[in-house]
Design an enzyme around this catalytic site. Structure first.
Site, PDB file in Angstrom:
ATOM      1  N   CYS A  10      -9.655 -27.846   5.538  1.00 10.45           N
ATOM      2  CA  CYS A  10      -8.684 -28.741   4.911  1.00 10.45           C
ATOM      3  C   CYS A  10      -7.338 -28.655   5.641  1.00 10.45           C
ATOM      4  CB  CYS A  10      -8.511 -28.351   3.440  1.00 10.45           C
ATOM      5  SG  CYS A  10      -7.184 -29.224   2.599  1.00 10.45           S
ATOM      6  N   LYS A  11      -6.856 -29.799   6.083  1.00  6.11           N
ATOM      7  CA  LYS A  11      -5.586 -29.842   6.814  1.00  6.11           C
ATOM      8  C   LYS A  11      -4.434 -29.309   5.965  1.00  6.11           C
ATOM      9  CE  LYS A  11      -2.421 -32.957   9.153  1.00  6.11           C
ATOM     10  NZ  LYS A  11      -2.055 -34.339   9.440  1.00  6.11           N
TER      11      LYS A  11
END
Length: 114
Positions: A10-11
């Site tokens: 997840c960024k």
């Protein structure tokens, strides 16, 4: 000790972890998809967040939409759902001894760690 509940894919979670690293403070990373939370751990986090379980659920996830969206679930049932499906837990969560935040936006992490 600071704990970062992290999903490396997840960024936003990676950005949150970077904010914690940049403080220079001691921290640990818990990749909760690889090492799932227990119900007791999740309840403790919810208490520190001052959240109801529904506030921590990623309602746009496919599994939520297909299996849980239209069900009337109690808080206890929602916690069980998140424990069984950790992908549904909002991220990143940064926890200190007394408080926790969901790091969206990242400024919430900065505020917590000041």
């Amino acid at each position: 000790m600071i704990t970062v509940y992290h999903n490396a894919r997840c960024k936003k979670s990676r950005e949150g972890l970077e904010i914690v690293k940049n403080t220079g403070k001691e921290y640990e990373v818990r990749e909760y998809l690889k090492e799932p939370l227990s119900e007791a751990e999740l309840k403790q986090i919810l208490d520190k967040l001052s959240f109801y379980p529904m506030q921590l659920i990623r309602t746009n996830e496919k599994i939520w939409k297909e299996e849980y969206k239209n069900k009337d679930l109690s808080d206890k049932e929602l916690i069980t759902v998140m424990v069984k499906n950790p992908k549904l837990i909002e991220r990143p969560i940064v926890e200190t001894k007394n408080k926790a935040v969901v790091g969206r936006p990242g400024s919430k992490i900065e505020d917590l760690l000041q």
